[in-house]
Design a protein around this motif. Structure first.
Motif, PDB file in Angstrom:
ATOM      1  N   ASP A  88       0.738  -0.877   0.111  1.00 18.35           N
ATOM      2  CA  ASP A  88      -0.111  -0.106  -0.034  1.00 18.35           C
ATOM      3  C   ASP A  88       0.889   1.074  -0.217  1.00 18.35           C
ATOM      4  OD1 ASP A  88      -2.028  -1.751  -0.020  1.00 18.35           O
ATOM      5  OD2 ASP A  88      -2.263  -1.373   1.874  1.00 18.35           O
ATOM      6  N   TYR A  89       1.624   1.324   0.623  1.00 21.18           N
ATOM      7  CA  TYR A  89       2.877   2.625   1.163  1.00 21.18           C
ATOM      8  C   TYR A  89       3.843   2.667  -0.105  1.00 21.18           C
ATOM      9  CZ  TYR A  89       6.659   5.071   2.440  1.00 21.18           C
ATOM     10  OH  TYR A  89       8.379   6.410   2.574  1.00 21.18           O
ATOM     11  N   LEU A  90       3.996   1.321  -0.626  1.00 18.99           N
ATOM     12  CA  LEU A  90       4.379   1.362  -2.441  1.00 18.99           C
ATOM     13  C   LEU A  90       3.377   2.417  -3.390  1.00 18.99           C
ATOM     14  CD1 LEU A  90       6.903   1.146  -4.422  1.00 18.99           C
ATOM     15  CD2 LEU A  90       6.230  -1.405  -4.973  1.00 18.99           C
ATOM     16  N   LEU A  91       2.544   1.888  -3.458  1.00 23.69           N
ATOM     17  CA  LEU A  91       1.364   2.377  -4.694  1.00 23.69           C
ATOM     18  C   LEU A  91       0.826   3.428  -4.180  1.00 23.69           C
ATOM     19  CD1 LEU A  91      -0.593  -1.104  -3.968  1.00 23.69           C
ATOM     20  CD2 LEU A  91       0.287   0.433  -6.691  1.00 23.69           C
ATOM     21  N   SER A  92       1.088   4.221  -3.392  1.00 26.92           N
ATOM     22  CA  SER A  92       0.642   5.865  -2.698  1.00 26.92           C
ATOM     23  C   SER A  92       1.450   6.308  -3.001  1.00 26.92           C
ATOM     24  CB  SER A  92       0.848   6.132  -1.668  1.00 26.92           C
ATOM     25  OG  SER A  92       1.314   5.541  -0.339  1.00 26.92           O
ATOM     26  N   LEU A  93       2.823   6.363  -3.789  1.00 28.17           N
ATOM     27  CA  LEU A  93       4.128   6.680  -3.697  1.00 28.17           C
ATOM     28  C   LEU A  93       4.006   7.399  -4.933  1.00 28.17           C
ATOM     29  CD1 LEU A  93       7.528   4.917  -3.381  1.00 28.17           C
ATOM     30  CD2 LEU A  93       5.525   6.598  -1.961  1.00 28.17           C
ATOM     31  N   PRO A  94       4.010   9.046  -4.721  1.00 30.34           N
ATOM     32  CA  PRO A  94       3.076   9.789  -6.767  1.00 30.34           C
ATOM     33  C   PRO A  94       4.869  10.069  -7.055  1.00 30.34           C
ATOM     34  CG  PRO A  94       3.940  11.731  -4.311  1.00 30.34           C
ATOM     35  CD  PRO A  94       4.180   9.884  -3.488  1.00 30.34           C
ATOM     36  N   LYS A  95       4.479  10.395  -8.464  1.00 32.55           N
ATOM     37  CA  LYS A  95       5.366  11.030  -9.501  1.00 32.55           C
ATOM     38  C   LYS A  95       6.793  11.348  -8.732  1.00 32.55           C
ATOM     39  CE  LYS A  95       5.238  12.814 -13.775  1.00 32.55           C
ATOM     40  NZ  LYS A  95       4.803  13.360 -14.431  1.00 32.55           N
ATOM     41  N   GLY A  96       7.457  11.217  -8.985  1.00 34.20           N
ATOM     42  CA  GLY A  96       8.661  12.174  -8.630  1.00 34.20           C
ATOM     43  C   GLY A  96       9.464  12.256  -7.190  1.00 34.20           C
ATOM     44  N   THR A  97       8.825  11.247  -6.904  1.00 32.96           N
ATOM     45  CA  THR A  97       9.463  10.599  -5.480  1.00 32.96           C
ATOM     46  C   THR A  97      10.955  10.128  -6.016  1.00 32.96           C
ATOM     47  OG1 THR A  97       6.659   9.972  -4.810  1.00 32.96           O
ATOM     48  CG2 THR A  97       9.120   9.130  -3.768  1.00 32.96           C
ATOM     49  N   LEU A  98      11.953  11.231  -4.894  1.00 34.56           N
ATOM     50  CA  LEU A  98      13.246  10.339  -4.945  1.00 34.56           C
ATOM     51  C   LEU A  98      13.186   8.564  -4.131  1.00 34.56           C
ATOM     52  CD1 LEU A  98      16.200  10.789  -6.056  1.00 34.56           C
ATOM     53  CD2 LEU A  98      15.774  12.449  -4.068  1.00 34.56           C
ATOM     54  N   VAL A  99      13.845   8.221  -5.307  1.00 42.36           N
ATOM     55  CA  VAL A  99      14.147   6.350  -4.411  1.00 42.36           C
ATOM     56  C   VAL A  99      15.146   6.372  -4.312  1.00 42.36           C
ATOM     57  CG1 VAL A  99      11.320   5.794  -4.620  1.00 42.36           C
ATOM     58  CG2 VAL A  99      13.221   5.237  -6.286  1.00 42.36           C
ATOM     59  N   TYR A 100      15.556   4.771  -3.651  1.00 43.33           N
ATOM     60  CA  TYR A 100      17.202   4.486  -4.212  1.00 43.33           C
ATOM     61  C   TYR A 100      16.286   2.482  -3.871  1.00 43.33           C
ATOM     62  CZ  TYR A 100      20.663   1.842  -2.012  1.00 43.33           C
ATOM     63  OH  TYR A 100      22.005   0.719  -1.866  1.00 43.33           O
ATOM     64  N   VAL A 101      16.230   2.488  -5.258  1.00 43.80           N
ATOM     65  CA  VAL A 101      16.005   0.545  -5.047  1.00 43.80           C
ATOM     66  C   VAL A 101      16.562  -0.547  -5.168  1.00 43.80           C
ATOM     67  CG1 VAL A 101      14.848  -0.738  -6.701  1.00 43.80           C
ATOM     68  CG2 VAL A 101      14.250   1.721  -6.336  1.00 43.80           C
ATOM     69  N   GLU A 102      17.275  -1.104  -4.054  1.00 44.12           N
ATOM     70  CA  GLU A 102      18.020  -2.528  -4.308  1.00 44.12           C
ATOM     71  C   GLU A 102      17.147  -3.407  -5.415  1.00 44.12           C
ATOM     72  OE1 GLU A 102      20.243  -3.692  -1.090  1.00 44.12           O
ATOM     73  OE2 GLU A 102      20.966  -1.295  -0.523  1.00 44.12           O
ATOM     74  N   ALA A 103      18.117  -4.026  -6.640  1.00 45.47           N
ATOM     75  CA  ALA A 103      16.983  -5.697  -6.998  1.00 45.47           C
ATOM     76  C   ALA A 103      17.880  -6.004  -7.947  1.00 45.47           C
ATOM     77  CB  ALA A 103      16.746  -4.243  -8.752  1.00 45.47           C
ATOM     78  N   ASP A 104      17.401  -7.164  -8.433  1.00 40.12           N
ATOM     79  CA  ASP A 104      18.134  -7.775  -9.449  1.00 40.12           C
ATOM     80  C   ASP A 104      17.886  -7.947 -10.287  1.00 40.12           C
ATOM     81  OD1 ASP A 104      18.873  -9.423  -6.504  1.00 40.12           O
ATOM     82  OD2 ASP A 104      17.334 -10.794  -6.521  1.00 40.12           O
ATOM     83  N   ALA A 105      18.607  -8.069 -11.476  1.00 41.61           N
ATOM     84  CA  ALA A 105      18.754  -7.902 -12.814  1.00 41.61           C
ATOM     85  C   ALA A 105      19.019  -9.110 -13.380  1.00 41.61           C
ATOM     86  CB  ALA A 105      19.953  -7.008 -13.493  1.00 41.61           C
ATOM     87  N   SER A 106      18.097  -9.050 -14.391  1.00 39.37           N
ATOM     88  CA  SER A 106      18.684 -10.008 -15.646  1.00 39.37           C
ATOM     89  C   SER A 106      18.390  -9.693 -16.670  1.00 39.37           C
ATOM     90  CB  SER A 106      17.210 -11.663 -15.196  1.00 39.37           C
ATOM     91  OG  SER A 106      16.391 -10.722 -15.192  1.00 39.37           O
ATOM     92  N   ILE A 107      18.778 -10.214 -18.001  1.00 42.18           N
ATOM     93  CA  ILE A 107      18.714 -10.508 -19.606  1.00 42.18           C
ATOM     94  C   ILE A 107      17.890 -11.019 -20.479  1.00 42.18           C
ATOM     95  CG2 ILE A 107      19.816  -9.709 -21.455  1.00 42.18           C
ATOM     96  CD1 ILE A 107      21.385  -8.118 -20.639  1.00 42.18           C
TER      97      ILE A 107
END
Length: 148
Positions: A88-107
């Protein structure tokens, strides 16, 4: 720290072999980690996959370079956060919010409708931290569910 030095000196004085690092016997897994610091391109959206699982998808724009020649890269991120307050918190974030995301990446490689081989970068969120919310001038607040 003093205790470590004393232990090292004691081992050296006794001529004991140096401790070796223990490694896991499980197979190595190739991992590609990605850290993104950027702004949300739009509000995150709840979508359903073809298998029926709900996921949150959003895009993060990261910029680099001098102001007169700034380059922006856009990353589409998928979050498998289960239903609850975090989602719910993630879905409430507005456009333009500065975020720090750690993620797994794959091609992933696939063929498009014309038979050409294409590649896409899959970015799966592991953690997200809000660094700064966008500036909203007084009197211009959006009418949301919390508005009176």
């Amino acid at each position: 720290m003093q205790a470590l030095r004393s232990a090292y000196r004691a081992r050296s004085a006794l001529s004991l072999p140096a401790a070796t690092r223990a490694f896991s016997s499980s197979p190595a897994h190739n991992v590609a980690k990605l850290i993104l610091t950027g702004r949300l391109a739009a509000e995150p959206e709840l979508t359903t996959t073809s298998s029926g699982q709900e996921v949150v998808r959003y895009s993060v724009g990261t910029s680099h370079g001098p102001r007169e020649n700034r380059q922006t890269s856009w990353f589409r991120v998928t979050s498998f956060t289960p239903e609850g307050p975090q989602r719910d918190y993630l879905l409430s974030l507005p456009k333009g919010t500065l975020v720090y995301v750690e993620a797994d990446a794959s091609i992933r490689a696939y063929e498009d409708a014309e038979g050409r081989r294409q590649h896409s970068l899959g970015v799966i969120q592991r953690s997200l931290e809000v660094l700064k919310r966008p500036y909203v001038p007084d009197g211009q607040h959006e009418q949301g569910p919390d508005a009176a």
